[in-house]
Design an enzyme around this catalytic site. Structure first.
Site, PDB file in Angstrom:
ATOM      1  N   ASP A  12      65.464  37.616 138.376  1.00 51.98           N
ATOM      2  CA  ASP A  12      64.976  38.518 137.042  1.00 51.98           C
ATOM      3  C   ASP A  12      65.952  39.662 137.540  1.00 51.98           C
ATOM      4  O   ASP A  12      65.862  40.551 138.196  1.00 51.98           O
ATOM      5  CB  ASP A  12      63.694  38.787 137.448  1.00 51.98           C
ATOM      6  CG  ASP A  12      63.318  39.957 136.357  1.00 51.98           C
ATOM      7  OD1 ASP A  12      64.220  40.523 135.487  1.00 51.98           O
ATOM      8  OD2 ASP A  12      61.906  40.188 136.304  1.00 51.98           O
ATOM      9  N   ASN A 104      74.819  34.011 151.946  1.00 51.57           N
ATOM     10  CA  ASN A 104      73.520  33.227 151.500  1.00 51.57           C
ATOM     11  C   ASN A 104      72.532  34.081 150.569  1.00 51.57           C
ATOM     12  O   ASN A 104      72.033  35.275 151.123  1.00 51.57           O
ATOM     13  CB  ASN A 104      72.770  32.480 152.444  1.00 51.57           C
ATOM     14  CG  ASN A 104      71.784  31.247 152.175  1.00 51.57           C
ATOM     15  OD1 ASN A 104      71.220  31.581 151.260  1.00 51.57           O
ATOM     16  ND2 ASN A 104      72.125  30.245 152.784  1.00 51.57           N
ATOM     17  N   ASP A 131      57.488  31.298 135.131  1.00 49.12           N
ATOM     18  CA  ASP A 131      57.586  32.811 135.178  1.00 49.12           C
ATOM     19  C   ASP A 131      56.094  33.474 135.401  1.00 49.12           C
ATOM     20  O   ASP A 131      54.928  32.865 134.882  1.00 49.12           O
ATOM     21  CB  ASP A 131      57.928  33.387 133.739  1.00 49.12           C
ATOM     22  CG  ASP A 131      58.193  35.050 133.701  1.00 49.12           C
ATOM     23  OD1 ASP A 131      58.608  35.527 134.730  1.00 49.12           O
ATOM     24  OD2 ASP A 131      58.293  35.511 132.768  1.00 49.12           O
ATOM     25  N   LYS A 132      56.041  34.817 136.145  1.00 49.73           N
ATOM     26  CA  LYS A 132      54.618  35.402 136.386  1.00 49.73           C
ATOM     27  C   LYS A 132      53.872  34.685 137.391  1.00 49.73           C
ATOM     28  O   LYS A 132      52.654  34.667 137.125  1.00 49.73           O
ATOM     29  CB  LYS A 132      54.035  35.831 134.843  1.00 49.73           C
ATOM     30  CG  LYS A 132      54.872  36.554 133.997  1.00 49.73           C
ATOM     31  CD  LYS A 132      55.163  37.925 134.284  1.00 49.73           C
ATOM     32  CE  LYS A 132      56.000  38.513 133.280  1.00 49.73           C
ATOM     33  NZ  LYS A 132      57.461  38.328 133.338  1.00 49.73           N
ATOM     34  N   TYR A 228      55.615  45.350 146.349  1.00 52.32           N
ATOM     35  CA  TYR A 228      55.629  44.862 145.145  1.00 52.32           C
ATOM     36  C   TYR A 228      56.964  44.957 144.404  1.00 52.32           C
ATOM     37  O   TYR A 228      57.478  45.896 144.149  1.00 52.32           O
ATOM     38  CB  TYR A 228      54.477  45.106 144.358  1.00 52.32           C
ATOM     39  CG  TYR A 228      54.428  44.195 142.892  1.00 52.32           C
ATOM     40  CD1 TYR A 228      54.315  42.981 142.970  1.00 52.32           C
ATOM     41  CD2 TYR A 228      54.833  44.700 141.776  1.00 52.32           C
ATOM     42  CE1 TYR A 228      54.317  42.138 141.978  1.00 52.32           C
ATOM     43  CE2 TYR A 228      54.796  44.132 140.544  1.00 52.32           C
ATOM     44  CZ  TYR A 228      54.468  42.667 140.743  1.00 52.32           C
ATOM     45  OH  TYR A 228      54.330  41.781 139.607  1.00 52.32           O
ATOM     46  N   LYS A 231      56.689  39.145 140.727  1.00 54.70           N
ATOM     47  CA  LYS A 231      56.413  37.857 141.280  1.00 54.70           C
ATOM     48  C   LYS A 231      57.647  37.283 141.327  1.00 54.70           C
ATOM     49  O   LYS A 231      58.595  37.351 140.737  1.00 54.70           O
ATOM     50  CB  LYS A 231      55.302  37.291 140.386  1.00 54.70           C
ATOM     51  CG  LYS A 231      53.893  37.538 140.815  1.00 54.70           C
ATOM     52  CD  LYS A 231      53.452  36.906 142.176  1.00 54.70           C
ATOM     53  CE  LYS A 231      51.981  37.506 142.736  1.00 54.70           C
ATOM     54  NZ  LYS A 231      52.010  37.448 143.992  1.00 54.70           N
ATOM     55  N   ASP A 232      57.639  36.083 142.106  1.00 55.08           N
ATOM     56  CA  ASP A 232      58.721  35.192 142.640  1.00 55.08           C
ATOM     57  C   ASP A 232      59.299  34.505 141.400  1.00 55.08           C
ATOM     58  O   ASP A 232      60.501  34.053 141.481  1.00 55.08           O
ATOM     59  CB  ASP A 232      58.548  34.499 143.890  1.00 55.08           C
ATOM     60  CG  ASP A 232      58.097  35.385 144.878  1.00 55.08           C
ATOM     61  OD1 ASP A 232      58.706  36.180 145.594  1.00 55.08           O
ATOM     62  OD2 ASP A 232      56.702  35.377 145.060  1.00 55.08           O
ATOM     63  N   ASP A 233      58.281  34.045 140.719  1.00 53.50           N
ATOM     64  CA  ASP A 233      58.609  33.163 139.508  1.00 53.50           C
ATOM     65  C   ASP A 233      59.626  31.948 139.863  1.00 53.50           C
ATOM     66  O   ASP A 233      60.956  31.955 139.797  1.00 53.50           O
ATOM     67  CB  ASP A 233      59.406  34.068 138.552  1.00 53.50           C
ATOM     68  CG  ASP A 233      58.638  35.066 138.007  1.00 53.50           C
ATOM     69  OD1 ASP A 233      57.401  35.105 138.144  1.00 53.50           O
ATOM     70  OD2 ASP A 233      59.123  36.230 137.510  1.00 53.50           O
ATOM     71  N   ARG A 265      51.099  42.195 136.343  1.00 53.51           N
ATOM     72  CA  ARG A 265      51.220  43.100 137.720  1.00 53.51           C
ATOM     73  C   ARG A 265      51.351  42.345 138.840  1.00 53.51           C
ATOM     74  O   ARG A 265      51.120  42.904 139.981  1.00 53.51           O
ATOM     75  CB  ARG A 265      50.466  44.366 137.623  1.00 53.51           C
ATOM     76  CG  ARG A 265      50.724  45.424 136.387  1.00 53.51           C
ATOM     77  CD  ARG A 265      49.706  46.476 136.450  1.00 53.51           C
ATOM     78  NE  ARG A 265      49.884  47.139 135.077  1.00 53.51           N
ATOM     79  CZ  ARG A 265      50.795  48.163 135.235  1.00 53.51           C
ATOM     80  NH1 ARG A 265      51.550  48.503 136.120  1.00 53.51           N
ATOM     81  NH2 ARG A 265      50.930  48.555 133.928  1.00 53.51           N
ATOM     82  N   ASP A 286      51.229  40.248 129.539  1.00 53.88           N
ATOM     83  CA  ASP A 286      52.169  39.621 130.452  1.00 53.88           C
ATOM     84  C   ASP A 286      52.056  38.296 130.787  1.00 53.88           C
ATOM     85  O   ASP A 286      52.556  37.951 131.653  1.00 53.88           O
ATOM     86  CB  ASP A 286      52.773  40.823 131.651  1.00 53.88           C
ATOM     87  CG  ASP A 286      53.340  42.024 131.310  1.00 53.88           C
ATOM     88  OD1 ASP A 286      53.274  42.501 129.984  1.00 53.88           O
ATOM     89  OD2 ASP A 286      53.512  42.787 132.032  1.00 53.88           O
TER      90      ASP A 286
END
Ligand code: F6R
Ligand code: MG
Ligand code: MG
Length: 364
Positions: A12, A104, A131-132, A228, A231-233, A265, A286
């Site tokens: 992202d 890497n 996503d999310k 935070y 998120k890793d998605d 969030r 979201d």
């Protein structure tokens, strides 16, 4: 036959608008950058997005964890970030945790799923992008695909799958891994992967010949950064057919919009909604968390596709159920279990809010 490597690297680097989707300029830039090395460093590529995440799908002959391939992705994300900053896109460069590339992209922010294999006579590949949500979101689906005969009929019917699959499970907190051979060790495995915030399936191999069947991205941004950062998605690559789950068996787990952590969030449980590419733009609160699936046939390392696998009416009920679940969960507002549990909230901005109440607490 030479081996081919499939690398899916994502980040992202800025949302449009907010954290909802992707500005076309970033996709165009990524396509321009990868076109420059197509036929040289990489064989073929596709650029997609899921929500605010830019997804680089690349084939090459360099193997996994290759410095040049990872640098190509890193440099593309860096250039994309400059563009995102110019356009004042939201959270420009949010997933690039380090300033300089060190060989890497793992541990630097971007997510990576890769695998190397000998291309079969025909090689159907499903690439999932979310996503999310967090990397453990694939646990449920991978279990259903490769270990649950009520979902994958081939585990019972196809002699080439009857021997089962081995799962490599990572403990993201203690940086350890364990190999679990299924069906023999299904109960042990479920004891771990039922806690997807900590235990994540990294790879799946076929027992009969150790052939690789699935690979996921497993980094957790909050654990890397200690706070935070979105998120890793995650992303996931799954090979299909001929002694592996059929394409339809690979997709079947997503007919149930199971609950995952993420959403608003990165702090809420919500339904994992399978959508077509055009609906990969989470808006309500979201979210809710989304998953898309790009289907390909590999042909001499070239990517035939993508086919938009969830843009099919047979997933309408899953989407309807997801919307009903979203309505139900949203009415809990700030109450658990819609809001994540306290230990998961540790990596959000909530502890800062609670700090000021600290001195006001009196002994009972
Ligand atoms: C979830 C996500 C968003 C943001 C939210 C608040 O992964 O990225 O839900 O957390 O939009 O963002 P800020 O704090 O940047 O206003
Ligand atoms: Mg974002
Ligand atoms: Mg995202």
């Amino acid at each position: 036959m030479a081996k081919v490597t499939l690398s899916v690297i994502k980040a992202d680097i800025g949302g449009f608008p907010g954290h909802s989707s992707m500005h076309p300029a970033l996709m165009e830039l990524a396509k321009r950058e990868l076109t420059k090395v197509k036929g040289k460093l990489i064989k073929d590529f596709r650029v997609l997005h899921c929500g605010d995440d830019l997804e680089l799908i690349m084939t090459h002959s360099k193997g996994v964890d290759n410095k040049e391939i990872h640098k190509l992705a890193w440099d593309t994300f860096k250039k994309g970030t400059e563009e995102a900053k110019k356009l004042k896109l939201y959270g420009a460069g949010q997933d690039l945790l380090k300033d300089t590339f060190s060989g890497n992209v793992k541990g630097m922010g971007p997510g990576v799923a890769e695998m190397t294999f000998e291309e079969r006579k025909s090689e159907p590949i499903m690439i999932f992008m979310a996503d999310k949500t967090e990397p453990g979101a694939w646990n449920y689906a991978l279990y259903k695909m490769f270990a649950d005969p009520f979902s994958t009929a081939g585990l019972v019917i196809d002699p080439n799958m009857h021997g089962g699959f081995t799962f490599e499970v990572h403990d993201l907190f203690e940086h350890k891994k364990v190999m679990l051979k299924c069906p023999d060790e299904i109960y042990d495995m479920l004891a771990l992967i039922g806690q997807p915030s900590r235990y994540v399936i990294k790879y799946v191999f076929r027992n009969s010949d150790k052939e690789i069947a699935a690979s996921t991205s497993t980094q957790r941004l909050s654990l890397l950064a200690g706070r935070y950062v979105g998120k890793d998605d995650p992303v996931m690559i799954v090979r299909a057919q001929s002694g592996l789950p059929a394409v339809g068996e690979v997709l079947e787990p997503f007919s149930f919009p199971y609950t995952v952590a993420g959403w608003m969030r990165g702090s809420h449980h919500g339904p994992f909604m399978p959508v077509g590419f055009c609906d990969a733009r989470p808006s309500r609160f979201d979210g809710p968390p989304r998953v898309i699936c790009a289907g390909f046939q590999l042909s001499g390392g070239m990517l035939e596709g993508p086919a938009d696998m969830f843009s099919d009416v047979s997933f309408d009920n899953a989407r309807n159920m997801a919307n009903d679940v979203a309505d139900y969960l949203r009415r809990h507002g700030p109450f658990e279990p819609h809001r994540l549990s306290a230990d998961e909230m540790e990596y959000t901005t909530l502890p800062d809010v609670l700090k000021k109440l600290g001195p006001r607490f009196k002994k009972l």
